[in-house]
Design a protein around this motif. Structure first.
Motif, PDB file in Angstrom:
ATOM      1  N   TRP A   9       0.823  -1.204   0.000  1.00 50.99           N
ATOM      2  CA  TRP A   9       0.000   0.000   0.000  1.00 50.99           C
ATOM      3  C   TRP A   9       0.862   1.262   0.000  1.00 50.99           C
ATOM      4  O   TRP A   9       0.525   2.257  -0.617  1.00 50.99           O
ATOM      5  N   VAL A  11       1.286   3.545   2.256  1.00 52.43           N
ATOM      6  CA  VAL A  11       0.580   4.722   2.770  1.00 52.43           C
ATOM      7  C   VAL A  11       1.603   5.691   3.363  1.00 52.43           C
ATOM      8  O   VAL A  11       2.506   5.307   4.098  1.00 52.43           O
ATOM      9  N   HIS A  24      -4.573   7.708  -1.542  1.00 49.60           N
ATOM     10  CA  HIS A  24      -4.601   6.485  -0.734  1.00 49.60           C
ATOM     11  C   HIS A  24      -5.973   6.272  -0.098  1.00 49.60           C
ATOM     12  O   HIS A  24      -6.435   5.129   0.020  1.00 49.60           O
ATOM     13  N   LEU A  49       2.657  -1.897   4.366  1.00 54.60           N
ATOM     14  CA  LEU A  49       1.461  -1.097   4.602  1.00 54.60           C
ATOM     15  C   LEU A  49       1.818   0.384   4.531  1.00 54.60           C
ATOM     16  O   LEU A  49       1.029   1.198   4.044  1.00 54.60           O
ATOM     17  N   TYR A  50       3.009   0.724   5.044  1.00 58.55           N
ATOM     18  CA  TYR A  50       3.473   2.114   5.053  1.00 58.55           C
ATOM     19  C   TYR A  50       4.639   2.288   4.077  1.00 58.55           C
ATOM     20  O   TYR A  50       5.301   1.326   3.688  1.00 58.55           O
ATOM     21  N   THR A  60      -0.942   6.405   9.891  1.00 57.96           N
ATOM     22  CA  THR A  60      -1.331   5.352  10.831  1.00 57.96           C
ATOM     23  C   THR A  60      -2.850   5.253  10.947  1.00 57.96           C
ATOM     24  O   THR A  60      -3.421   4.157  10.956  1.00 57.96           O
ATOM     25  N   VAL A  63      -4.254   3.517   7.758  1.00 56.37           N
ATOM     26  CA  VAL A  63      -4.015   2.073   7.704  1.00 56.37           C
ATOM     27  C   VAL A  63      -4.913   1.339   8.698  1.00 56.37           C
ATOM     28  O   VAL A  63      -5.531   0.321   8.359  1.00 56.37           O
ATOM     29  N   ASP A  85       8.171  -1.111   6.360  1.00 56.67           N
ATOM     30  CA  ASP A  85       7.507  -0.991   7.650  1.00 56.67           C
ATOM     31  C   ASP A  85       8.501  -1.132   8.804  1.00 56.67           C
ATOM     32  O   ASP A  85       9.562  -1.736   8.652  1.00 56.67           O
TER      33      ASP A  85
END
Length: 383
Positions: A9, A11, A24, A49-50, A60, A63, A85
Protein backbone atom coordinates in the motif's frame (compact mmCIF):
# COMPACT_ATOMS: atom_id res chain seq x y z
CA UNK A 1 -12.47 -20.71 0.24
CA UNK A 2 -11.93 -17.28 -1.26
CA UNK A 3 -8.92 -15.07 -0.50
CA UNK A 4 -8.37 -11.40 -1.29
CA UNK A 5 -4.63 -10.81 -1.63
CA UNK A 6 -3.33 -7.23 -1.49
CA UNK A 7 0.06 -5.72 -0.72
CA UNK A 8 2.41 -2.76 -0.93
CA UNK A 9 0.00 0.00 0.00
CA UNK A 10 2.87 2.39 0.84
CA UNK A 11 0.58 4.72 2.77
CA UNK A 12 2.39 8.00 3.45
CA UNK A 13 4.10 8.02 0.07
CA UNK A 14 5.31 11.43 -1.09
CA UNK A 15 5.96 11.70 -4.83
CA UNK A 16 8.45 14.44 -5.74
CA UNK A 17 7.29 16.46 -2.74
CA UNK A 18 3.57 15.90 -3.39
CA UNK A 19 1.47 14.05 -0.80
CA UNK A 20 -0.67 11.18 -2.06
CA UNK A 21 -2.82 10.91 1.06
CA UNK A 22 -6.09 11.70 -0.75
CA UNK A 23 -5.25 9.09 -3.40
CA UNK A 24 -4.60 6.49 -0.73
CA UNK A 25 -7.98 7.20 0.86
CA UNK A 26 -9.68 6.55 -2.50
CA UNK A 27 -7.53 3.51 -3.32
CA UNK A 28 -8.03 1.76 0.00
CA UNK A 29 -11.71 2.66 -0.14
CA UNK A 30 -11.90 0.86 -3.47
CA UNK A 31 -10.07 -2.16 -2.03
CA UNK A 32 -12.71 -2.29 0.72
CA UNK A 33 -15.45 -2.03 -1.93
CA UNK A 34 -13.90 -4.96 -3.82
CA UNK A 35 -13.82 -6.97 -0.60
CA UNK A 36 -17.52 -6.24 -0.01
CA UNK A 37 -18.37 -7.33 -3.55
CA UNK A 38 -16.18 -10.46 -3.58
CA UNK A 39 -16.98 -11.58 -0.01
CA UNK A 40 -13.63 -13.31 0.69
CA UNK A 41 -13.19 -15.59 3.67
CA UNK A 42 -9.64 -14.31 4.24
CA UNK A 43 -7.87 -11.06 3.36
CA UNK A 44 -4.06 -11.15 3.27
CA UNK A 45 -2.03 -7.92 3.26
CA UNK A 46 1.49 -9.03 2.31
CA UNK A 47 3.60 -6.19 3.68
CA UNK A 48 4.60 -2.56 3.11
CA UNK A 49 1.46 -1.10 4.60
CA UNK A 50 3.47 2.11 5.05
CA UNK A 51 6.04 3.86 2.88
CA UNK A 52 8.28 4.73 5.80
CA UNK A 53 9.32 3.17 9.09
CA UNK A 54 8.16 6.34 10.88
CA UNK A 55 4.65 6.92 9.51
CA UNK A 56 2.74 10.09 10.27
CA UNK A 57 -0.36 10.05 12.48
CA UNK A 58 -2.49 10.50 9.35
CA UNK A 59 -0.87 7.48 7.71
CA UNK A 60 -1.33 5.35 10.83
CA UNK A 61 -4.96 6.41 11.12
CA UNK A 62 -5.61 5.52 7.46
CA UNK A 63 -4.01 2.07 7.70
CA UNK A 64 -5.83 1.13 10.91
CA UNK A 65 -9.14 2.36 9.50
CA UNK A 66 -8.60 0.42 6.27
CA UNK A 67 -7.79 -2.79 8.14
CA UNK A 68 -10.83 -2.29 10.35
CA UNK A 69 -13.06 -1.69 7.32
CA UNK A 70 -11.74 -4.86 5.68
CA UNK A 71 -12.51 -6.80 8.86
CA UNK A 72 -16.05 -5.42 8.89
CA UNK A 73 -16.70 -7.09 5.53
CA UNK A 74 -16.81 -10.35 7.49
CA UNK A 75 -13.46 -11.64 6.28
CA UNK A 76 -10.63 -12.70 8.55
CA UNK A 77 -7.73 -10.27 8.05
CA UNK A 78 -4.01 -11.05 8.31
CA UNK A 79 -1.31 -8.42 7.64
CA UNK A 80 2.48 -8.74 7.77
CA UNK A 81 5.33 -6.24 7.84
CA UNK A 82 7.39 -5.36 4.77
CA UNK A 83 10.81 -3.81 4.29
CA UNK A 84 9.36 -0.27 4.41
CA UNK A 85 7.51 -0.99 7.65
CA UNK A 86 8.85 -0.83 11.18
CA UNK A 87 8.11 -4.39 12.28
CA UNK A 88 8.37 -3.64 15.98
CA UNK A 89 6.06 -0.63 15.64
CA UNK A 90 3.52 -2.80 13.82
CA UNK A 91 3.74 -5.36 16.57
CA UNK A 92 3.08 -2.60 19.08
CA UNK A 93 -0.36 -2.29 17.44
CA UNK A 94 -1.16 -5.93 18.09
CA UNK A 95 -3.34 -5.31 21.17
CA UNK A 96 -5.51 -3.00 19.05
CA UNK A 97 -5.46 -5.49 16.16
CA UNK A 98 -6.45 -8.43 18.33
CA UNK A 99 -9.31 -6.44 19.84
CA UNK A 100 -10.47 -5.66 16.31
CA UNK A 101 -10.18 -9.30 15.23
CA UNK A 102 -7.17 -8.63 12.98
CA UNK A 103 -3.97 -10.69 12.91
CA UNK A 104 -0.90 -8.46 12.66
CA UNK A 105 2.63 -9.86 12.36
CA UNK A 106 5.20 -7.10 12.04
CA UNK A 107 8.41 -9.03 12.70
CA UNK A 108 9.73 -12.51 13.41
CA UNK A 109 9.84 -13.03 17.17
CA UNK A 110 11.41 -15.73 19.34
CA UNK A 111 8.34 -17.96 19.14
CA UNK A 112 8.01 -19.26 15.56
CA UNK A 113 4.60 -20.76 16.39
CA UNK A 114 3.24 -17.20 16.28
CA UNK A 115 3.93 -17.15 12.56
CA UNK A 116 1.42 -19.90 11.79
CA UNK A 117 -2.16 -18.62 11.80
CA UNK A 118 -5.11 -21.00 11.62
CA UNK A 119 -8.79 -20.50 10.99
CA UNK A 120 -12.01 -21.76 9.43
CA UNK A 121 -14.25 -20.26 6.81
CA UNK A 122 -17.91 -19.58 7.55
CA UNK A 123 -18.61 -22.87 5.80
CA UNK A 124 -16.27 -24.76 8.12
CA UNK A 125 -13.32 -25.22 5.75
CA UNK A 126 -10.05 -25.24 7.77
CA UNK A 127 -7.00 -23.28 6.63
CA UNK A 128 -3.54 -22.50 7.95
CA UNK A 129 -1.34 -19.62 6.91
CA UNK A 130 2.43 -19.31 7.34
CA UNK A 131 3.24 -15.61 7.78
CA UNK A 132 6.78 -14.41 7.08
CA UNK A 133 7.34 -10.66 7.50
CA UNK A 134 10.34 -9.11 5.76
CA UNK A 135 13.66 -10.21 7.19
CA UNK A 136 16.93 -8.33 6.65
CA UNK A 137 20.08 -10.36 6.08
CA UNK A 138 21.09 -10.03 9.73
CA UNK A 139 17.68 -10.89 11.15
CA UNK A 140 17.27 -13.84 8.78
CA UNK A 141 20.32 -15.39 10.41
CA UNK A 142 19.05 -14.57 13.91
CA UNK A 143 15.64 -16.06 13.08
CA UNK A 144 17.20 -19.21 11.69
CA UNK A 145 19.35 -19.54 14.83
CA UNK A 146 16.17 -20.34 16.73
CA UNK A 147 16.58 -23.79 15.19
CA UNK A 148 20.07 -24.35 16.67
CA UNK A 149 22.14 -24.17 13.52
CA UNK A 150 25.57 -25.65 13.15
CA UNK A 151 28.42 -23.27 12.33
CA UNK A 152 28.28 -24.36 8.67
CA UNK A 153 24.53 -23.75 8.50
CA UNK A 154 24.87 -20.33 10.12
CA UNK A 155 27.24 -19.21 7.35
CA UNK A 156 24.85 -20.13 4.54
CA UNK A 157 23.07 -17.63 2.32
CA UNK A 158 19.99 -15.52 2.94
CA UNK A 159 18.02 -17.85 0.65
CA UNK A 160 19.15 -20.87 2.70
CA UNK A 161 17.92 -19.28 5.92
CA UNK A 162 14.57 -18.31 4.37
CA UNK A 163 14.13 -21.83 2.99
CA UNK A 164 14.85 -23.33 6.42
CA UNK A 165 12.37 -21.01 8.13
CA UNK A 166 9.58 -21.74 5.67
CA UNK A 167 10.26 -25.47 5.80
CA UNK A 168 10.02 -25.46 9.58
CA UNK A 169 6.92 -23.27 9.66
CA UNK A 170 5.12 -25.38 7.05
CA UNK A 171 5.74 -28.75 8.73
CA UNK A 172 2.01 -29.00 9.49
CA UNK A 173 1.04 -28.84 5.82
CA UNK A 174 0.59 -32.61 5.71
CA UNK A 175 -2.83 -32.48 7.40
CA UNK A 176 -5.57 -33.74 5.06
CA UNK A 177 -8.47 -31.48 4.16
CA UNK A 178 -6.71 -28.25 5.20
CA UNK A 179 -5.98 -25.37 2.80
CA UNK A 180 -2.26 -24.60 3.16
CA UNK A 181 -1.24 -20.97 2.57
CA UNK A 182 1.95 -18.90 2.80
CA UNK A 183 2.37 -15.14 2.79
CA UNK A 184 5.81 -13.50 2.68
CA UNK A 185 7.51 -10.25 1.72
CA UNK A 186 10.28 -11.46 -0.58
CA UNK A 187 12.03 -11.06 -3.92
CA UNK A 188 11.78 -14.26 -5.97
CA UNK A 189 14.43 -15.12 -8.55
CA UNK A 190 13.04 -14.58 -12.04
CA UNK A 191 10.21 -12.25 -10.96
CA UNK A 192 9.87 -8.81 -12.57
CA UNK A 193 10.28 -5.69 -10.44
CA UNK A 194 7.57 -3.09 -10.69
CA UNK A 195 9.94 -0.14 -10.98
CA UNK A 196 9.55 1.67 -7.66
CA UNK A 197 10.87 -0.83 -5.13
CA UNK A 198 13.75 -0.08 -2.76
CA UNK A 199 16.69 -1.45 -4.74
CA UNK A 200 18.80 -2.40 -1.73
CA UNK A 201 16.19 -4.99 -0.77
CA UNK A 202 15.63 -6.36 -4.28
CA UNK A 203 19.22 -7.14 -5.33
CA UNK A 204 20.35 -10.70 -5.82
CA UNK A 205 21.54 -11.07 -2.21
CA UNK A 206 17.88 -10.79 -1.20
CA UNK A 207 16.45 -12.86 -4.07
CA UNK A 208 15.36 -16.38 -3.19
CA UNK A 209 14.27 -19.19 -5.52
CA UNK A 210 10.61 -20.18 -5.62
CA UNK A 211 11.69 -23.62 -4.47
CA UNK A 212 11.75 -22.28 -0.88
CA UNK A 213 7.97 -22.82 -0.87
CA UNK A 214 6.55 -26.26 -0.15
CA UNK A 215 4.97 -28.19 -3.00
CA UNK A 216 1.90 -28.89 -0.85
CA UNK A 217 1.08 -25.18 -0.41
CA UNK A 218 -2.18 -24.35 -2.15
CA UNK A 219 -1.34 -20.66 -2.63
CA UNK A 220 1.58 -18.33 -1.84
CA UNK A 221 0.62 -14.65 -1.43
CA UNK A 222 3.67 -12.46 -1.93
CA UNK A 223 4.42 -8.79 -1.40
CA UNK A 224 7.46 -6.65 -2.22
CA UNK A 225 7.46 -6.47 -6.03
CA UNK A 226 4.88 -4.02 -7.31
CA UNK A 227 3.90 -5.73 -10.57
CA UNK A 228 1.11 -8.32 -10.47
CA UNK A 229 2.46 -11.63 -11.74
CA UNK A 230 2.64 -15.36 -11.30
CA UNK A 231 6.02 -16.89 -10.53
CA UNK A 232 6.89 -20.40 -11.65
CA UNK A 233 7.33 -22.62 -8.59
CA UNK A 234 6.41 -25.93 -7.00
CA UNK A 235 2.99 -24.47 -6.06
CA UNK A 236 0.90 -21.44 -7.09
CA UNK A 237 3.08 -18.38 -6.29
CA UNK A 238 1.70 -14.90 -7.00
CA UNK A 239 2.47 -11.23 -6.49
CA UNK A 240 -0.72 -9.18 -6.39
CA UNK A 241 1.09 -5.92 -7.17
CA UNK A 242 0.57 -2.52 -5.59
CA UNK A 243 -2.91 -0.95 -5.75
CA UNK A 244 -1.34 2.29 -6.99
CA UNK A 245 1.77 3.17 -8.97
CA UNK A 246 4.41 4.19 -6.43
CA UNK A 247 6.77 6.06 -8.77
CA UNK A 248 7.15 6.91 -12.46
CA UNK A 249 8.98 3.65 -13.10
CA UNK A 250 5.62 1.93 -12.49
CA UNK A 251 3.45 3.98 -14.83
CA UNK A 252 2.79 1.00 -17.12
CA UNK A 253 1.75 -1.34 -14.29
CA UNK A 254 -1.87 -2.42 -13.99
CA UNK A 255 -2.73 -1.74 -10.35
CA UNK A 256 -4.85 -4.48 -8.81
CA UNK A 257 -5.66 -6.88 -6.02
CA UNK A 258 -5.83 -10.66 -6.46
CA UNK A 259 -8.95 -12.71 -5.74
CA UNK A 260 -8.16 -16.39 -5.21
CA UNK A 261 -10.57 -19.31 -5.10
CA UNK A 262 -8.94 -22.43 -3.66
CA UNK A 263 -9.81 -25.63 -1.83
CA UNK A 264 -7.83 -28.46 -0.29
CA UNK A 265 -8.69 -30.65 -3.30
CA UNK A 266 -8.73 -27.97 -6.00
CA UNK A 267 -6.02 -25.86 -7.62
CA UNK A 268 -6.05 -22.13 -6.93
CA UNK A 269 -7.80 -19.95 -9.49
CA UNK A 270 -6.53 -16.36 -9.45
CA UNK A 271 -8.22 -13.24 -10.82
CA UNK A 272 -6.64 -9.78 -10.77
CA UNK A 273 -9.22 -7.08 -10.06
CA UNK A 274 -8.06 -3.60 -11.22
CA UNK A 275 -7.83 -0.74 -8.75
CA UNK A 276 -8.36 2.51 -10.64
CA UNK A 277 -8.80 5.21 -7.99
CA UNK A 278 -5.25 6.64 -8.00
CA UNK A 279 -4.11 9.35 -10.36
CA UNK A 280 -2.17 7.85 -13.28
CA UNK A 281 1.52 8.62 -13.73
CA UNK A 282 2.64 9.68 -17.20
CA UNK A 283 5.91 10.61 -18.91
CA UNK A 284 5.67 13.16 -21.72
CA UNK A 285 8.30 14.62 -24.06
CA UNK A 286 8.42 17.58 -26.40
CA UNK A 287 9.25 21.19 -27.06
CA UNK A 288 7.34 23.87 -25.18
CA UNK A 289 5.03 24.20 -28.15
CA UNK A 290 4.38 20.44 -28.17
CA UNK A 291 3.93 20.29 -24.41
CA UNK A 292 1.26 22.98 -24.71
CA UNK A 293 -0.94 20.45 -26.51
CA UNK A 294 -0.65 17.74 -23.82
CA UNK A 295 -4.04 16.81 -22.37
CA UNK A 296 -3.42 14.93 -19.09
CA UNK A 297 -5.35 16.95 -16.50
CA UNK A 298 -5.73 14.05 -14.06
CA UNK A 299 -2.21 12.60 -14.22
CA UNK A 300 0.99 13.31 -12.35
CA UNK A 301 3.58 14.10 -15.01
CA UNK A 302 7.28 13.57 -15.58
CA UNK A 303 8.35 15.89 -18.37
CA UNK A 304 11.38 15.64 -20.66
CA UNK A 305 11.77 19.01 -22.37
CA UNK A 306 13.28 19.14 -25.84
CA UNK A 307 14.72 22.63 -25.39
CA UNK A 308 18.18 23.95 -24.66
CA UNK A 309 18.76 24.47 -20.91
CA UNK A 310 18.00 28.01 -19.74
CA UNK A 311 16.91 29.92 -16.67
CA UNK A 312 13.15 29.80 -16.16
CA UNK A 313 12.52 26.77 -18.36
CA UNK A 314 11.12 24.69 -15.49
CA UNK A 315 8.71 27.45 -14.55
CA UNK A 316 7.53 27.76 -18.18
CA UNK A 317 6.83 24.01 -18.27
CA UNK A 318 4.96 24.03 -14.97
CA UNK A 319 2.86 26.97 -16.15
CA UNK A 320 1.79 24.85 -19.13
CA UNK A 321 1.46 21.66 -17.08
CA UNK A 322 0.65 22.37 -13.41
CA UNK A 323 0.77 18.63 -12.59
CA UNK A 324 4.39 18.32 -13.73
CA UNK A 325 6.19 16.95 -10.66
CA UNK A 326 9.49 16.30 -12.40
CA UNK A 327 10.96 18.40 -15.22
CA UNK A 328 14.15 17.40 -16.99
CA UNK A 329 15.99 18.28 -20.16
CA UNK A 330 15.56 15.47 -22.68
CA UNK A 331 18.85 13.49 -22.68
CA UNK A 332 19.04 13.94 -26.46
CA UNK A 333 19.41 17.70 -25.90
CA UNK A 334 22.35 17.36 -23.48
CA UNK A 335 25.80 17.43 -25.14
CA UNK A 336 27.85 14.28 -24.73
CA UNK A 337 30.68 15.98 -22.86
CA UNK A 338 32.29 12.68 -21.99
CA UNK A 339 32.40 11.83 -25.68
CA UNK A 340 33.84 15.25 -26.47
CA UNK A 341 36.58 14.80 -23.89
CA UNK A 342 37.41 11.36 -25.24
CA UNK A 343 37.71 12.79 -28.75
CA UNK A 344 39.95 15.61 -27.54
CA UNK A 345 42.28 13.16 -25.81
CA UNK A 346 42.48 10.58 -28.58
CA UNK A 347 45.99 10.11 -30.00
CA UNK A 348 47.69 12.52 -27.59
CA UNK A 349 50.66 11.56 -25.45
CA UNK A 350 50.70 11.72 -21.63
CA UNK A 351 53.17 14.63 -21.87
CA UNK A 352 50.75 16.62 -24.05
CA UNK A 353 47.77 15.85 -21.83
CA UNK A 354 49.67 16.85 -18.69
CA UNK A 355 50.86 20.01 -20.40
CA UNK A 356 47.24 20.91 -21.23
CA UNK A 357 46.31 20.31 -17.60
CA UNK A 358 49.07 22.67 -16.39
CA UNK A 359 48.05 25.30 -18.94
CA UNK A 360 44.51 25.19 -17.58
CA UNK A 361 45.75 25.90 -14.04
CA UNK A 362 47.36 29.27 -13.52
CA UNK A 363 50.31 29.47 -11.18
CA UNK A 364 51.81 26.02 -11.70
CA UNK A 365 55.20 25.92 -10.00
CA UNK A 366 58.34 26.14 -12.12
CA UNK A 367 59.91 22.80 -12.89
CA UNK A 368 56.71 20.73 -12.63
CA UNK A 369 56.76 19.98 -16.38
CA UNK A 370 60.38 18.88 -16.23
CA UNK A 371 59.75 16.71 -13.15
CA UNK A 372 56.81 15.00 -14.92
CA UNK A 373 59.01 14.35 -17.95
CA UNK A 374 61.69 12.74 -15.78
CA UNK A 375 59.15 10.53 -13.98
CA UNK A 376 57.46 9.57 -17.23
CA UNK A 377 60.79 8.63 -18.84
CA UNK A 378 61.77 6.56 -15.80
CA UNK A 379 58.46 4.68 -15.76
CA UNK A 380 58.51 4.14 -19.53
CA UNK A 381 62.03 2.71 -19.46
CA UNK A 382 61.33 0.40 -16.51
CA UNK A 383 58.23 -1.07 -18.16
Amino acid sequence: MRILHTSDWHVGKVLKGRSRHDEHIRVLGQVVDIARAEQPDLIVVAGDLYDTAAPSPDATRLVTRALSALRRTGAQVVAIGGNHDNGQALDALRPWAEAAGIVLRGAVRDDPAELVVTGRTAGGEPWQLVTLPFLSQRYAIRAAEMYELTAAEASQTYADHIARLIARLSEGFDQPGVVNLVTAHLTIVGATAGGGEREAHCVMGYAVPATVFPANAHYVALGHLHRAQQVTGPCPVHYCGSPLAIDFGEEENVCSVAVVDVAADRAARVRHVPVTSARPLRTVRGTLEQLGTVQEPDAWLRVYVREAPRVGLREDVQELLPNALEVRIDPDMVPDRAGQRMAQRAGRSPRELFGDYLDSRDGAEDGVRELFDELYDEVSQSS
